[in-house]
Design a protein around this motif. Structure first.
Motif, mmCIF file in Angstrom:
data_model
loop_
_atom_site.group_PDB
_atom_site.id
_atom_site.type_symbol
_atom_site.label_atom_id
_atom_site.label_comp_id
_atom_site.label_asym_id
_atom_site.label_seq_id
_atom_site.Cartn_x
_atom_site.Cartn_y
_atom_site.Cartn_z
ATOM 1 N N HIS A 172 0.862 -1.199 0.000
ATOM 2 C CA HIS A 172 0.000 0.000 0.000
ATOM 3 C C HIS A 172 0.892 1.241 0.000
ATOM 4 O O HIS A 172 1.020 1.925 1.009
ATOM 5 C CB HIS A 172 -0.931 -0.006 1.214
ATOM 6 C CG HIS A 172 -1.804 -1.215 1.305
ATOM 7 N ND1 HIS A 172 -2.995 -1.333 0.601
ATOM 8 C CD2 HIS A 172 -1.650 -2.388 1.979
ATOM 9 C CE1 HIS A 172 -3.541 -2.512 0.870
ATOM 10 N NE2 HIS A 172 -2.745 -3.176 1.684
ATOM 11 N N TRP A 175 -0.334 4.727 1.450
ATOM 12 C CA TRP A 175 -0.901 4.792 2.793
ATOM 13 C C TRP A 175 0.205 4.886 3.838
ATOM 14 O O TRP A 175 1.328 4.418 3.631
ATOM 15 C CB TRP A 175 -1.743 3.549 3.080
ATOM 16 C CG TRP A 175 -3.064 3.536 2.381
ATOM 17 C CD1 TRP A 175 -3.583 4.498 1.565
ATOM 18 C CD2 TRP A 175 -4.045 2.489 2.429
ATOM 19 N NE1 TRP A 175 -4.825 4.123 1.100
ATOM 20 C CE2 TRP A 175 -5.139 2.900 1.617
ATOM 21 C CE3 TRP A 175 -4.118 1.260 3.088
ATOM 22 C CZ2 TRP A 175 -6.271 2.110 1.453
ATOM 23 C CZ3 TRP A 175 -5.244 0.472 2.918
ATOM 24 C CH2 TRP A 175 -6.312 0.897 2.114
ATOM 25 N N GLU A 189 -3.787 8.836 3.987
ATOM 26 C CA GLU A 189 -3.330 8.974 2.602
ATOM 27 C C GLU A 189 -2.330 10.129 2.667
ATOM 28 O O GLU A 189 -2.709 11.296 2.704
ATOM 29 C CB GLU A 189 -4.521 9.321 1.709
ATOM 30 C CG GLU A 189 -4.410 8.831 0.303
ATOM 31 C CD GLU A 189 -5.751 8.942 -0.409
ATOM 32 O OE1 GLU A 189 -6.309 10.066 -0.404
ATOM 33 O OE2 GLU A 189 -6.239 7.933 -0.932
#
Length: 324
Positions: A172, A175, A189
């Motif tokens: 990810h 993130w 984010e």
């Protein structure tokens, strides 16, 4: 034979080395050679550590362990991080500054990259080495461009206490997970600074905490994720449990509580290996290490692992040094 590096017998600081004695008037002679922080490179081929005598030590792990260099930092450090390309080593110190040290030129002095107004407690980088992400004692997370750190991309604001742990989780890349002295773990984010989710770890305890206990917020000290991007483990100071989460890119809840693992002793550190087993270092000379494997939706101790036994046997003779 395990490789052992003893900071107390390592090279001493040259008299002419630049130093900053703002550590309460302390000099390098007053350091106890205690390791303050260490980090492993993404490939696992490099390790760096820093101690309270202001050494910055770089090791190569393959084909065999070797100390590449001993350099000196200006102030005592709180966090270290290799770049994804493994050509840079970022060093965050107690005054709020971040220095960049070359890995390719292991004798070269560090270059000041950026500064905060308060002590830095954690530093990490985006997987593409574009951003440096720093967290300080004043509740702030700052996302800056690595090539031009004066150019701030965003702030991630929302913690109520010092920010003590950061992680860009495997799989990810956009993130960021953060943990704090306020007892929460938050998902961001980070390029936009937008908060996606927040969990109060006290509210996840079973049985639920009493009202009095809820006022005692645990300090998150470590967040780590498995290489398959499925599991996140959260460790708190002086708490003998590990809280697991899963990450869900598509779901409404992105960060989902999964389970809690009770340990026989308080953990000192933990990490996932390349097979996604969780290694836990504990505050016990009898059982310093345990491995946990995810099977049928729960985490089970793998006490018979030959690898665990080999590492534990190598570890035990040096426990007194580590415990000190």
């Amino acid at each position: 034979e395990p490789f052992v590096f003893d900071c107390s017998t390592a090279e001493k600081k040259p008299k002419n080395t630049k130093d900053d004695n703002s550590d309460g008037g302390a000099t390098e002679e007053t350091g106890s050679d205690k390791v303050l922080a260490f980090t492993v490179s993404p490939s696992g081929k490099l390790v760096a550590l820093t101690d309270d005598s202001k050494r910055l030590v770089l090791f190569r792990c393959e084909p065999s362990w070797q100390c590449i260099s001993i350099r000196w930092v200006v102030r005592r450090c709180s966090s270290l991080m290799f770049s994804q390309a493994e050509d840079k080593l970022l060093v965050a110190d107690k005054s709020g500054d971040v220095y960049c040290f070359s890995v390719l030129e292991p004798q070269r002095e560090g270059e000041l990259k950026m500064g905060h107004l308060s002590m830095l407690l954690a530093v990490t980088m985006s997987p593409d080495d574009k951003y440096i992400i720093t967290a300080d004692r004043d509740e702030k997370i700052r996302v800056s461009h690595l090539r031009s750190p004066y150019n701030i991309q965003s702030f991630c604001l929302g913690h109520q206490q010092f920010v003590s742990a950061l992680l860009v989780p495997s799989g990810h890349p956009h993130w960021l997970l953060s943990g704090s002295g306020d007892g929460t773990i938050k998902l961001w984010e980070y390029e936009s600074g937008h908060k996606l989710q927040s969990w109060d770890l006290k509210e996840l305890e079973e049985p639920p905490s009493s009202e009095a206990d809820k006022q005692k917020k645990p300090t998150v000290c470590r967040i780590t994720s498995s290489t398959d991007a499925r599991h996140v483990a959260v460790q708190c100071e002086r708490v003998s449990t590990v809280q697991f989460f899963t990450l869900d890119q598509e779901g409404e809840e992105k960060l989902v509580p999964h389970s809690r693992l009770s340990l026989p002793h308080c953990p000192l550190d933990m990490t996932f290996d390349l097979e996604d087993q969780l290694w836990v270092l504990m505050d016990s000379s009898d059982v310093p290490l345990q491995i946990y494997t995810h099977r049928q939706d729960s985490w089970e101790c793998d006490a018979e692992s030959p690898e665990l036994n080999r590492v534990t046997e190598a570890f035990k003779p040096h426990w007194e040094t580590l415990d000190g």
